[in-house]
Motif scaffolding. Structure first.
Motif, PDB file in Angstrom:
ATOM      1  N   SER A  81      20.592 -46.486  12.310  1.00 26.47           N
ATOM      2  CA  SER A  81      21.104 -45.698  11.187  1.00 26.47           C
ATOM      3  C   SER A  81      21.438 -44.294  11.680  1.00 26.47           C
ATOM      4  CB  SER A  81      20.044 -45.574  10.081  1.00 26.47           C
ATOM      5  OG  SER A  81      19.049 -44.637  10.471  1.00 26.47           O
ATOM      6  N   GLY A  82      22.092 -43.531  10.816  1.00 26.85           N
ATOM      7  CA  GLY A  82      22.320 -42.116  11.095  1.00 26.85           C
ATOM      8  C   GLY A  82      21.525 -41.284  10.117  1.00 26.85           C
ATOM      9  N   ASN A  83      20.568 -41.897   9.456  1.00 27.53           N
ATOM     10  CA  ASN A  83      19.835 -41.265   8.373  1.00 27.53           C
ATOM     11  C   ASN A  83      18.390 -41.722   8.376  1.00 27.53           C
ATOM     12  OD1 ASN A  83      20.847 -39.380   6.463  1.00 27.53           O
ATOM     13  ND2 ASN A  83      22.393 -40.863   5.818  1.00 27.53           N
ATOM     14  N   ALA A  84      17.549 -40.944   7.725  1.00 20.78           N
ATOM     15  CA  ALA A  84      16.154 -41.343   7.565  1.00 20.78           C
ATOM     16  C   ALA A  84      16.069 -42.488   6.553  1.00 20.78           C
ATOM     17  CB  ALA A  84      15.339 -40.155   7.060  1.00 20.78           C
ATOM     18  N   VAL A  85      15.116 -43.361   6.742  1.00 18.34           N
ATOM     19  CA  VAL A  85      14.869 -44.423   5.764  1.00 18.34           C
ATOM     20  C   VAL A  85      13.378 -44.447   5.435  1.00 18.34           C
ATOM     21  CG1 VAL A  85      16.775 -45.839   6.674  1.00 18.34           C
ATOM     22  CG2 VAL A  85      14.441 -46.241   7.496  1.00 18.34           C
ATOM     23  N   ALA A  86      13.048 -45.018   4.281  1.00 16.28           N
ATOM     24  CA  ALA A  86      11.625 -45.145   3.918  1.00 16.28           C
ATOM     25  C   ALA A  86      11.018 -46.333   4.660  1.00 16.28           C
ATOM     26  CB  ALA A  86      11.507 -45.354   2.414  1.00 16.28           C
ATOM     27  N   MET A  87       9.749 -46.237   4.986  1.00 12.22           N
ATOM     28  CA  MET A  87       9.074 -47.325   5.720  1.00 12.22           C
ATOM     29  C   MET A  87       7.721 -47.625   5.071  1.00 12.22           C
ATOM     30  SD  MET A  87       9.882 -46.238   9.669  1.00 12.22           S
ATOM     31  CE  MET A  87      11.558 -45.903  10.216  1.00 12.22           C
ATOM     32  N   PRO A  88       7.731 -48.284   3.914  1.00  8.31           N
ATOM     33  CA  PRO A  88       6.472 -48.515   3.203  1.00  8.31           C
ATOM     34  C   PRO A  88       5.491 -49.392   3.978  1.00  8.31           C
ATOM     35  CG  PRO A  88       8.303 -49.690   2.161  1.00  8.31           C
ATOM     36  CD  PRO A  88       8.899 -48.803   3.188  1.00  8.31           C
ATOM     37  N   TRP A  89       5.969 -50.144   4.969  1.00  4.47           N
ATOM     38  CA  TRP A  89       5.161 -51.079   5.759  1.00  4.47           C
ATOM     39  C   TRP A  89       4.662 -50.453   7.056  1.00  4.47           C
ATOM     40  CZ3 TRP A  89       8.602 -50.086   9.333  1.00  4.47           C
ATOM     41  CH2 TRP A  89       9.929 -49.941   8.959  1.00  4.47           C
ATOM     42  N   GLU A 110      20.294 -58.463  11.197  1.00  4.33           N
ATOM     43  CA  GLU A 110      21.756 -58.385  11.301  1.00  4.33           C
ATOM     44  C   GLU A 110      22.199 -57.305  12.284  1.00  4.33           C
ATOM     45  OE1 GLU A 110      24.247 -58.991   7.716  1.00  4.33           O
ATOM     46  OE2 GLU A 110      24.850 -56.916   8.061  1.00  4.33           O
ATOM     47  N   ASN A 111      21.439 -56.219  12.331  1.00  2.84           N
ATOM     48  CA  ASN A 111      21.884 -55.119  13.191  1.00  2.84           C
ATOM     49  C   ASN A 111      21.723 -55.406  14.683  1.00  2.84           C
ATOM     50  OD1 ASN A 111      22.757 -53.739  11.023  1.00  2.84           O
ATOM     51  ND2 ASN A 111      21.078 -52.238  10.966  1.00  2.84           N
ATOM     52  N   ALA A 112      21.169 -56.570  15.003  1.00  2.65           N
ATOM     53  CA  ALA A 112      21.132 -56.962  16.421  1.00  2.65           C
ATOM     54  C   ALA A 112      22.483 -57.494  16.864  1.00  2.65           C
ATOM     55  CB  ALA A 112      20.059 -58.021  16.638  1.00  2.65           C
ATOM     56  N   ILE A 113      23.304 -57.889  15.892  1.00  4.43           N
ATOM     57  CA  ILE A 113      24.584 -58.507  16.278  1.00  4.43           C
ATOM     58  C   ILE A 113      25.805 -57.795  15.700  1.00  4.43           C
ATOM     59  CG2 ILE A 113      23.617 -60.828  16.636  1.00  4.43           C
ATOM     60  CD1 ILE A 113      24.711 -61.523  13.783  1.00  4.43           C
ATOM     61  N   LYS A 114      25.609 -56.948  14.706  1.00  5.33           N
ATOM     62  CA  LYS A 114      26.766 -56.392  13.984  1.00  5.33           C
ATOM     63  C   LYS A 114      27.458 -55.269  14.747  1.00  5.33           C
ATOM     64  CE  LYS A 114      27.991 -54.412   9.506  1.00  5.33           C
ATOM     65  NZ  LYS A 114      29.229 -55.183   9.371  1.00  5.33           N
ATOM     66  N   MET A 115      28.768 -55.343  14.838  1.00  2.94           N
ATOM     67  CA  MET A 115      29.517 -54.251  15.469  1.00  2.94           C
ATOM     68  C   MET A 115      29.459 -53.024  14.580  1.00  2.94           C
ATOM     69  SD  MET A 115      33.085 -55.539  17.069  1.00  2.94           S
ATOM     70  CE  MET A 115      33.693 -53.957  17.633  1.00  2.94           C
ATOM     71  N   MET A 116      29.094 -51.902  15.147  1.00  3.42           N
ATOM     72  CA  MET A 116      28.930 -50.691  14.342  1.00  3.42           C
ATOM     73  C   MET A 116      29.967 -49.622  14.675  1.00  3.42           C
ATOM     74  SD  MET A 116      26.483 -51.022  12.211  1.00  3.42           S
ATOM     75  CE  MET A 116      24.909 -51.836  11.922  1.00  3.42           C
ATOM     76  N   THR A 117      30.922 -49.963  15.517  1.00  6.22           N
ATOM     77  CA  THR A 117      31.922 -48.926  15.836  1.00  6.22           C
ATOM     78  C   THR A 117      33.100 -48.995  14.889  1.00  6.22           C
ATOM     79  OG1 THR A 117      32.914 -50.404  17.465  1.00  6.22           O
ATOM     80  CG2 THR A 117      31.307 -48.813  18.276  1.00  6.22           C
ATOM     81  N   ILE A 118      33.124 -49.991  14.014  1.00  6.28           N
ATOM     82  CA  ILE A 118      34.135 -49.956  12.962  1.00  6.28           C
ATOM     83  C   ILE A 118      33.444 -49.743  11.618  1.00  6.28           C
ATOM     84  CG2 ILE A 118      35.728 -51.456  14.257  1.00  6.28           C
ATOM     85  CD1 ILE A 118      35.224 -53.548  12.035  1.00  6.28           C
ATOM     86  N   GLY A 119      34.191 -49.159  10.684  1.00 10.37           N
ATOM     87  CA  GLY A 119      33.632 -48.862   9.370  1.00 10.37           C
ATOM     88  C   GLY A 119      33.161 -47.425   9.286  1.00 10.37           C
ATOM     89  N   GLY A 120      32.713 -47.044   8.108  1.00  4.83           N
ATOM     90  CA  GLY A 120      32.138 -45.713   7.947  1.00  4.83           C
ATOM     91  C   GLY A 120      33.141 -44.615   7.619  1.00  4.83           C
ATOM     92  N   GLY A 121      34.440 -44.965   7.516  1.00  3.70           N
ATOM     93  CA  GLY A 121      35.415 -43.932   7.164  1.00  3.70           C
ATOM     94  C   GLY A 121      36.261 -43.514   8.344  1.00  3.70           C
ATOM     95  N   SER A 122      36.600 -42.235   8.376  1.00  2.00           N
ATOM     96  CA  SER A 122      37.585 -41.764   9.359  1.00  2.00           C
ATOM     97  C   SER A 122      37.084 -41.847  10.794  1.00  2.00           C
ATOM     98  CB  SER A 122      38.008 -40.336   9.026  1.00  2.00           C
ATOM     99  OG  SER A 122      36.875 -39.500   8.970  1.00  2.00           O
ATOM    100  N   SER A 123      35.779 -41.998  10.995  1.00  2.00           N
ATOM    101  CA  SER A 123      35.269 -42.076  12.366  1.00  2.00           C
ATOM    102  C   SER A 123      35.333 -43.505  12.918  1.00  2.00           C
ATOM    103  CB  SER A 123      33.826 -41.558  12.424  1.00  2.00           C
ATOM    104  OG  SER A 123      32.999 -42.335  11.587  1.00  2.00           O
ATOM    105  N   SER A 124      35.892 -44.422  12.142  1.00  2.00           N
ATOM    106  CA  SER A 124      35.982 -45.824  12.581  1.00  2.00           C
ATOM    107  C   SER A 124      36.882 -45.947  13.813  1.00  2.00           C
ATOM    108  CB  SER A 124      36.560 -46.648  11.431  1.00  2.00           C
ATOM    109  OG  SER A 124      36.616 -48.001  11.788  1.00  2.00           O
ATOM    110  N   GLY A 136      17.168 -46.085  16.609  1.00  2.00           N
ATOM    111  CA  GLY A 136      18.215 -46.533  17.536  1.00  2.00           C
ATOM    112  C   GLY A 136      19.619 -46.040  17.221  1.00  2.00           C
ATOM    113  N   TRP A 137      19.844 -45.293  16.152  1.00  2.00           N
ATOM    114  CA  TRP A 137      21.133 -44.666  15.826  1.00  2.00           C
ATOM    115  C   TRP A 137      22.303 -45.663  15.855  1.00  2.00           C
ATOM    116  CZ3 TRP A 137      19.217 -40.392  14.045  1.00  2.00           C
ATOM    117  CH2 TRP A 137      18.200 -39.713  14.725  1.00  2.00           C
ATOM    118  N   TYR A 138      23.508 -45.090  15.921  1.00  2.00           N
ATOM    119  CA  TYR A 138      24.723 -45.863  16.230  1.00  2.00           C
ATOM    120  C   TYR A 138      25.120 -45.404  17.618  1.00  2.00           C
ATOM    121  CZ  TYR A 138      24.683 -46.557  11.218  1.00  2.00           C
ATOM    122  OH  TYR A 138      24.300 -46.874   9.951  1.00  2.00           O
ATOM    123  N   LEU A 139      24.931 -46.266  18.598  1.00  2.00           N
ATOM    124  CA  LEU A 139      25.074 -45.798  19.982  1.00  2.00           C
ATOM    125  C   LEU A 139      26.418 -46.134  20.614  1.00  2.00           C
ATOM    126  CD1 LEU A 139      21.459 -46.290  21.396  1.00  2.00           C
ATOM    127  CD2 LEU A 139      22.496 -44.255  20.404  1.00  2.00           C
ATOM    128  N   GLY A 140      27.353 -46.675  19.810  1.00  3.03           N
ATOM    129  CA  GLY A 140      28.713 -46.835  20.321  1.00  3.03           C
ATOM    130  C   GLY A 140      28.889 -48.018  21.246  1.00  3.03           C
TER     131      GLY A 140
END
Ligand code: BGC
Length: 740
Positions: free
Chosen positions: A523-531, A392-406, A541-545
């Motif tokens: 993401s803007g955070n660490a995630v677990a990677m059991p694989w 999904e993150n290949a297509i999802k717009m990430m500059t909206i959402g997340g609170g006041s920084s939207s 790849g962060w949120y690159l705007g």
């Protein structure tokens, strides 16, 4: 009104009202930009009534405060921040006002900026976002944020600059300076200890002085003392019994007295809770307390703000004199004269080619290559016929959402779009959704235009992705978090370190049909990677705007050699962090920061815990060799300096940038000290075979700890070690010296 008033002042100047020809009226001092700012403030204050003074220290709308209309003193307009200029909202509401000219460039999120470890990038960021703010006629940019990354569950980490006070300090200074060159104030937030979201209004971190001064305050101090920040935003949380927005210790004693801050303290929106404390404890300008404003009563809703009528009544009743009021008015006027009524400011610009280019460049420099077995990356476009893009993150717009920084961007390039554009027609790109995460498309009435609903079951989605992966030469999975609640989002914290929406199952299924999966974590955070062992290449790849897709494509195909380094640790599991092992996280009421100084890599070092990816880690498509570190003199005088030199050579076959990191270890101290602490970094750009002698200046401050008994920084004589390396877990060379 604001435009009109500034025009009026400009007109006055154009008409030569400031010149002293006898029959022309003399421009009053407060309107005369040639006068010293303090003279202008004195003059303005001498003309203002009590009501006018009260009116300029609280909001008049969601994002503005009144000026003094009678005197031609301009209103003050604030805006979020910190990644782009927020769309206009209705006067009293959070939702967008429906303007059509209130778009912006979204710059990479601050975690990505921090990952560049490049102060020039921070300057470029500040300049560009400052120009956008200026063009949009904003006076105060609500950002940057420099709260320390304490736990990977904090929903707002993406708006901050990582876990290390030194890194955040170096990056915040150019950001602030370059924003303010536009006559726009930076409002550094959230001061202080706002390290979790769910209980942000009621949590009360319990932190000792040493931890406060060494970990949580340095970036704010640097922003104030070196960056010269004109405003600062109080945090929502409490500290030692008082809300941070009216906190005697944080605001009066530390910020204003110790650090000499001369700007204005602005409350976070709705962060003011007590009139008397707001009067005495350092708050200057109150925002957001009663946000329904005019719509709810017969009278002006903003009049009930703590620093409005309730304050006026306390002055009238004699409980307070105007001493505190005058101090607040003085600071707010200083802010207005520095920004709204600054007649020397440049014009600014919006969505210019330069700003788009800046977003792209910062984005490419921030991308972190976490793992690259067998040189899986960059993608070889000559050999590759088919690329399967999944997630999904290949297509999802990430500059909206997340609170006041939207934001409301003019354009956002998705990873899929960026790749398609870059590889052209010679390579076939297939796309499969893989999982369904957050399908929201409208946020505070800003519509992304995307309709992401998909009713297929997890089984069907995975089956489609797997079939596609089988057909492709290269499989790219774009997963991670997003800006929905409980992901990377203000006001909520994450529920777990693991990837949401069953992504681990999808990744595992993909690894069963390909040995060459490339996982890009958005993401803007660490995630677990059991694989992790089954995935040869991993990219953060962060949120690159606005330019996200173009920046990522450039790195994936090797147009740009990655040079980002992690600004925070990726733990294997939550209990591998100090906050979740010894402390408490995200709690109503007192929250014990039991790990003290041992935040991030300091914890890994102290407890010998191996991280998934360490602070400072990041690979390149080339390789770097570090020579031996040398020190300019073996003994250093107190108050003196030594220079550490390390030759670094590009030993690979392509040009690349390396972040050379200096950590200092105090070999023997009278107090517990972290095993090592970052005290310098230099980003070098080297051609194949090229060597550069990287130099670090080490002064006494770099050797010091905060002595909470004496309440000052102390460097104890004795042996210190300078450790130089490519990451906090990859020290390549070291040298010792003695402080006399
Ligand atoms: C956030 C601030 C933001 C303000 C105005 C608050 O909820 O904590 O960071 O600047 O709203 O939108």
């Amino acid at each position: 009104m604001k435009r009109f008033l500034s025009k009026l002042v400009a007109m006055g100047l154009a008409l030569g009202l400031s010149s002293c020809s006898c029959n022309e009226p003399k421009l009053p001092d407060y309107l005369n930009p040639e006068k010293d700012i303090e003279v202008r403030i004195d003059d303005a204050m001498s003309r203002m009534t009590l009501d006018e003074k009260i009116a300029i220290i609280h909001a008049q709308s969601k994002f503005s405060s009144a000026g003094v209309p009678r005197l031609g003193i301009a209103e003050l307009w604030t805006t979020d921040g910190p990644h782009g200029i927020r769309p206009e909202v209705l006067w009293d509401e959070w939702v967008q006002a429906g303007w059509t000219n209130d778009y912006c460039v979204a710059f990479p999120a601050l975690t990505a900026l921090a990952a560049t470890w490049n102060t020039d990038m921070a300057a470029l960021y500040g300049k560009s976002i400052g120009e956008e703010a200026r063009y949009r006629e904003k006076d105060v940019l609500l950002g940057p944020g420099v709260n320390i990354y304490r736990s990977p569950l904090n929903g707002r980490n993406f708006e901050y600059m990582g876990e290390d006070p030194y890194l955040a300090s170096r990056m915040v200074v150019p950001y602030v300076k370059c924003v303010q060159k536009n006559g726009v104030a930076a409002c550094v937030k959230h001061y202080a200890l706002n390290n979790s979201e769910t209980y942000r209004h009621t949590t009360e971190p319990v932190v000792d002085d040493r931890t406060l001064y060494e970990i949580y305050l340095p970036a704010f101090k640097a922003a104030v003392q070196e960056g010269g920040a004109w405003s600062i935003m109080g945090a929502y949380n409490l500290f030692r019994g008082e809300h941070a927005c009216h906190n005697d210790l944080l605001l009066n004693k530390i910020l204003k007295e110790e650090w000499g801050f001369d700007g204005a303290v602005i409350s976070d929106w709705g962060g003011t809770h007590d009139t008397r404390e707001a009067i005495t404890n350092g708050l200057d300008l109150e925002f957001g307390t009663w946000t329904d404003g005019l719509t709810m009563g017969k009278t002006n809703g903003y009049d009930v703000y703590h620093l409005a009528n309730p304050y006026k009544e306390l002055i009238k009743s004699g409980e307070f004199t105007t001493k505190e009021l005058d101090e607040k008015v003085r600071r707010v006027l200083r802010l207005i004269f520095r920004t709204a009524m600054n007649t020397n400011k440049p014009t600014g610009s919006l969505v210019s080619d330069e700003h788009i280019e800046a977003a792209y460049t910062i984005g490419t420099e921030g991308v972190v290559l976490l793992k690259n077995d067998n040189n899986t990356l960059p993608i070889d476009l000559i050999k590759t016929k088919t690329i399967a893009v999944i997630g999904e993150n290949a297509i999802k717009m990430m500059t909206i959402g997340g609170g006041s920084s939207s934001l409301k961007v003019k354009k956002e390039v998705s990873p899929l779009e960026g790749l398609r554009k870059r590889v052209g027609k010679d390579v076939e790109i297939l796309y499969a959704r893989g999982y369904v995460g957050d399908t929201t498309s409208v946020y505070k009435r800003v519509d992304s235009g995307q309709r992401l609903g998909d009713d297929r079951s997890e089984k069907e989605l995975i089956a489609e992705a797997v079939e596609m992966a089988k057909k492709a030469d290269v499989v790219l999975m774009f997963g991670g978090l997003n800006k929905a609640k409980k992901q990377d989002c203000e006001s909520t914290d994450r529920a777990e370190l693991g990837l949401p929406y069953g992504q681990d199952r999808l990744i595992t299924a993909l690894t069963e049909v390909t040995d060459n999966l490339i996982y890009i974590n958005i993401s803007g955070n660490a995630v677990a990677m059991p694989w992790i062992d089954s995935v040869p290449a991993i990219v953060q790849g962060w949120y690159l705007g606005s330019e996200a897709g173009n920046s990522l494509a450039a790195v994936l195909v090797g147009d740009v050699n990655p040079s980002g380094k992690l600004p925070f640790t990726f733990p294997v599991q939550l209990t591998d962090t100090g906050a979740h092992s010894m402390g408490e996280f995200s709690k109503n009421g007192e929250e014990n920061y039991g790990e003290g100084l041992l935040v991030g890599y300091r914890w890994n070092d102290a407890k010998d815990v191996t991280p998934l990816f360490a602070f400072g880690h990041g690979l390149s498509y080339t390789t770097f060799e570090y020579g031996e570190a040398t020190v300019s003199r073996k003994t250093m005088k107190n108050g003196g300096k030594v220079i550490i030199t390390v030759p670094v050579t590009n030993t690979g076959s392509c040009r690349g940038k390396e972040v050379v990191q200096l950590y200092i270890a105090d070999k023997k101290a009278s107090v517990m000290r972290p095993e090592k602490e970052l005290k310098g970094f230099v980003k070098v750009d080297l051609a194949p075979g090229q060597t550069e002698k990287v130099k670090f200046v080490v002064d006494t401050q770099a050797l010091s700890f905060f002595d909470d008994k004496q309440h000052c920084w102390v460097a104890e004589p004795g042996e210190f070690e300078a450790l130089v390396g490519a990451a906090s877990d990859d020290i390549r060379t070291s040298v010792s010296f003695v402080l006399k």
